[in-house]
Design an enzyme around this catalytic site. Structure first.
Site, PDB file in Angstrom:
ATOM      1  N   ASP A  77       3.218 -11.498   4.631  1.00 56.61           N
ATOM      2  CA  ASP A  77       1.967 -10.756   4.584  1.00 56.61           C
ATOM      3  C   ASP A  77       1.569 -10.603   3.105  1.00 56.61           C
ATOM      4  O   ASP A  77       2.331 -10.940   2.191  1.00 56.61           O
ATOM      5  CB  ASP A  77       2.071  -9.412   5.297  1.00 56.61           C
ATOM      6  CG  ASP A  77       0.678  -8.920   5.736  1.00 56.61           C
ATOM      7  OD1 ASP A  77      -0.327  -9.437   5.234  1.00 56.61           O
ATOM      8  OD2 ASP A  77       0.613  -7.999   6.575  1.00 56.61           O
TER       9      ASP A  77
HETATM   10  C1  BGC Z   1      -2.803  -7.725   6.550  1.00 56.93           C
HETATM   11  C2  BGC Z   1      -2.729  -8.968   7.402  1.00 56.93           C
HETATM   12  C3  BGC Z   1      -3.760  -9.983   6.981  1.00 56.93           C
HETATM   13  C4  BGC Z   1      -3.576 -10.273   5.503  1.00 56.93           C
HETATM   14  C5  BGC Z   1      -4.521 -11.323   4.969  1.00 56.93           C
HETATM   15  C6  BGC Z   1      -2.843  -8.045   5.075  1.00 56.93           C
HETATM   16  O1  BGC Z   1      -3.135  -6.916   4.324  1.00 56.93           O
HETATM   17  O2  BGC Z   1      -1.698  -6.893   6.848  1.00 56.93           O
HETATM   18  O3  BGC Z   1      -2.883  -8.629   8.754  1.00 56.93           O
HETATM   19  O4  BGC Z   1      -3.657 -11.142   7.747  1.00 56.93           O
HETATM   20  O5  BGC Z   1      -3.755  -9.072   4.783  1.00 56.93           O
HETATM   21  O6  BGC Z   1      -5.813 -10.880   4.902  1.00 56.93           O
END
Ligand code: BGC
Length: 766
Positions: free
Chosen positions: A291
């Site tokens: 993530d």
């Molecule tokens: C979130 C994810 C997301 C990623 C990319 C993160 O802050 O937890 O769910 O896919 O950002 O945008």
């Protein structure tokens, strides 16, 4: 060079949907062909180019025609980028892909990702709402349409489905998931992956899914986002893992690890999780992406600094680093120091290249860059019609005293409330590609729906919150909806508008960004200013219908006691306004059922229907407090509205529940059947739910678990026999040793319209 030429000379077909490009290999020969291709390519890559493939930086805000001058463009040209994400615009993406393909040394195409969580420009209801349809065809269709549109926008990889089970509505990200049930969550996970990836990702409107957030993210303590998670393996395997596993089994090409700890180690570098469970036990053969910045957060959790965290993440099975720049920035040095081997790097590189191969990007790197599609395939009438139909299916009718709903198209209808005229708040959180300039406000939707027959008058009535700071925190990303007038002025205007009306529709609730990432709340009730408005509207003595906009279960005991009709409309997406009007005026009969329990108050949280019994359960026949029983002095155990609950404009009756035998042999089956009749005066859909209880296990088992449902349509007076076949497989669970098995003994099968109003029959498994 040879490969680069091969890629550039690939033919970009003009057909609107192309097929036949490389797909997930299904035979040994195809697999060998892919392996040979990738081995050859890797043989020509430098270490820096290899690490580049593992690097997933943010896209910056690249401007059309300027990709080459951007930071990301320069890094792509040097072969230091494996992919990027959240760019909207086919031309911009094509520019960037051209740099990768035509200017970088080996011409390896980029993965272009995006958080397409519930649609691209045609936005579907937030995932929690989508799950309340219990309609797997609709859910798959929503993902299919999302894939068609995003691919027309140049995107080939979606960071979806989010399948984190959660029992805590304080956590804002419950809006992104399918609720509290592992079995239903698994069905949804499969439907989404099928919808995104299609048959095999060979077509140019089939994209790669990325199931997330692995694992247990929905169990953050106290519902505070990014907070600590700690749980038993028994609970992980039985309650939290199933939807991730289902998505893996459905072929999800990638998986995103979660921000949280698992057994004290961040998921990003948890080898047990990413290697033992994911790869060895579940045979996952796609790639793992972190993530956002989570390798960099390892040190903040209180573990190692970036270089060591990068080593541990790689060795644990992480393949791609989203935005920490740990892999690209530190792994070369760690290799030199002997902390990792080139084989460790190669393993990850191979997995990223395999993903690109399976997407067909090596056959045609511009497979997803048919920019003409952007004008023809996005936000089409057909897609919008589906979104409208599906949104109407997702609304949950919680209460309808005196059959106030549906409203007749006549007289004067007062639409009052802070959500009544806010377009930007309609699509719901995480709709990166949405374009609110194309959508309708509820006021517009209702006005259109009654045109020529009735009049809709509107007043805001109050702000979302009286406190501007609280409101500002819930209306980020340009979703500001603050009215500078005083609360008294707003109220006076609303009462004047209402005074003249025949019926009042109160559009209340949260703003769209009150839920989603980093939107945890401790008070889940309607803000005081909205409650005050409702009280005054009710005091007019006119019929009041409350529409509750929410990204999570709302605490609304007072509303439930005082407002005669409540329709929970969640955030219904781009077509929400028309869909709400469809249900309010009775063109569509509501059929959604809750997939998350609605608590009486926040103190009951975590609250979920499939709980364990305890050694001292409360006697449910006696509502009063029972000393030395598992209950509260000041609140009931029961929720306000249970899992599976939802009303219709018609009535359904259940009768004649039977089991064809009371004993199940190890290789046999049992059939439970029930007759469901539509005893009302409208056609309607009912979601018939079957639950099972394992009465005595080798470990404590839940009081009930959803195991089957059917969504049926019945005309007035019509009835249908609905059946559920139980086989030993149905009864399996992970025991104390995490063996997945069914145990002989006593069971109960239950059927009903929700998880509380159930008929029960016992049986034995031999
Ligand atoms: C979130 C994810 C997301 C990623 C990319 C993160 O802050 O937890 O769910 O896919 O950002 O945008």
């Amino acid at each position: 060079m040879e490969m680069k030429k091969r890629i550039i000379s690939a033919v970009v077909a003009a057909a609107s949907v192309m097929s036949g490009f490389a797909a997930v290999p299904s035979t040994q020969a195809e697999r060998e062909k892919m392996d040979a291709f990738i081995s050859d390519l890797m043989g020509r890559m430098t270490l820096a180019e290899k690490l580049g493939q593992l690097n997933l930086p943010p896209s910056d805000d690249i401007v059309t025609g300027q990709a080459i001058d951007s930071n990301i463009g320069a890094a792509v040209e040097q072969g230091l980028v494996g992919g990027t994400f959240n760019i909207k615009g086919a031309e911009k993406i094509l520019d960037l892909q051209k740099i990768a393909v035509e200017k970088s040394r080996l011409g390896i195409p980029l993965l272009i990702g995006m958080d397409v969580i519930h649609g691209y420009e045609t936005v579907f209801p937030i995932p929690l709402a989508l799950s309340c349809t219990w309609d797997m065809d609709a859910i798959e269709k929503s993902a299919r349409i999302a894939a068609t549109e995003m691919s027309a926008g140049g995107v080939c990889w979606t960071f979806s489905p989010m399948v984190d089970i959660s029992r805590d509505p304080r956590w804002g990200r419950v809006s992104e998931g399918a609720g509290e049930d592992p079995w239903l969550g698994s069905e949804v996970a499969r439907a989404m992956v099928r919808g995104y990836q299609g048959a095999d990702m060979s077509r140019n409107d089939e994209v790669m899914a990325c199931v997330k957030h692995f694992a247990l993210y929905g169990a953050s303590e106290a519902g505070r986002d990014y907070n600590t998670v700690d749980m038993s393996r028994y609970r992980m395997y039985n309650d939290y893992f199933p939807p991730y596993k289902a998505a893996v089994e459905a072929g999800s090409g990638s998986i995103m690890s979660s921000f949280n700890l698992v057994d004290g180690i961040p998921a990003t570098e948890n080898k047990w999780l990413l290697d033992d469970v994911l790869r060895k036990q579940w045979d996952f053969d796609g790639f793992v992406v972190t993530d956002y910045g989570s390798i960099g957060e390892v040190a903040v959790h209180g573990l190692e600094e970036l270089p060591e965290a990068s080593v541990r993440s790689l060795l644990a099975g992480t393949d791609m680093d989203m935005c920490s720049f740990g892999f690209i920035g530190t792994l070369a040095q760690s290799l030199e120091e002997g902390k990792i081997s080139i084989e460790d790097i190669d393993r990850a590189v191979r997995r990223i290249l395999e993903a690109k191969y399976k997407l067909g990007l090596f056959d045609n790197p511009y497979k997803y860059n048919d920019v003409k599609r952007e004008a023809t395939d996005i936000y089409t009438d057909a897609n919008r019609a589906e979104a409208r139909r599906i949104a109407a299916e997702s609304f949950v009718l919680l209460k309808n005293d005196g059959d106030i709903l549906p409203l007749a198209r006549k007289g004067k209808i007062a639409l009052i409330g802070p959500m009544g005229n806010s377009v930007v708040n309609m699509p719901g959180t995480w709709s990166v590609a949405s374009d609110p300039s194309k959508y309708k406000s509820l006021l517009q939707g209702m006005t259109d729906a009654v045109k020529g027959k009735a009049e809709v008058v509107y007043a805001k009535g109050c702000n979302l919150y009286e406190d501007p700071a609280l409101e500002a925190a819930c209306t980020v990303f340009g979703h500001d909806m603050r009215d500078p007038r005083s609360e008294d002025e707003l109220l006076a205007e609303a009462l004047a508008v209402a005074a003249d009306a025949d019926v009042i529709v109160a559009a209340m609730g949260e703003a769209s960004e009150s839920s989603g990432e980093s939107s945890s709340r401790t008070d889940l009730s309607l803000p005081a200013t909205q409650r005050r408005l409702l009280e005054r509207l009710l005091a007019t003595g006119k019929p009041v219908v409350m529409l509750n906009f929410a990204g999570r279960p709302t605490v609304m005991q007072w509303e439930s006691e005082n407002v005669p009709a409540i329709l929970n409309v969640w955030f219904g997406g781009s077509e929400a306004a028309d869909a709400i009007a469809d249900v309010v005026f009775g063109d569509v009969n509501p059929s959604g059922k809750l997939t998350m329990t609605m608590p009486v108050n926040v103190g009951q949280i975590p609250i979920y229907y499939n709980h364990l019994n305890t050694g001292r359960p409360k006697d449910p026949r006696d509502p009063s407090f029972q000393k030395y029983r598992s209950n509260y002095i000041d609140a009931p155990n029961a929720p306000l509205y249970p899992f599976g609950y939802g009303m219709s404009y018609t009535d359904f009756e259940y009768s004649d529940f039977t089991l064809d035998s009371d004993s199940l042999s190890p290789d046999g089956s049992l059939t439970a059947s029930v007759t469901v009749a539509n005893t009302g005066s409208r056609s309607g859909d009912e979601i018939v739910q079957f639950y099972i209880r394992d009465v005595a296990g080798s470990v404590a088992r839940p009081v009930k678990e959803l195991k089957h449902f059917e969504r049926i349509s019945l005309k007035p007076g019509e009835s249908r026999r609905v059946s559920f076949t139980i086989i030993p497989e149905t009864l399996r669970f992970y025991d104390y040793n995490l063996d997945y098995k069914a145990e002989p003994g006593k069971f109960e099968v239950m059927v009903g319209p929700d998880s509380q109003r159930l008929s029960i029959l016992p049986f034995i498994m031999q």
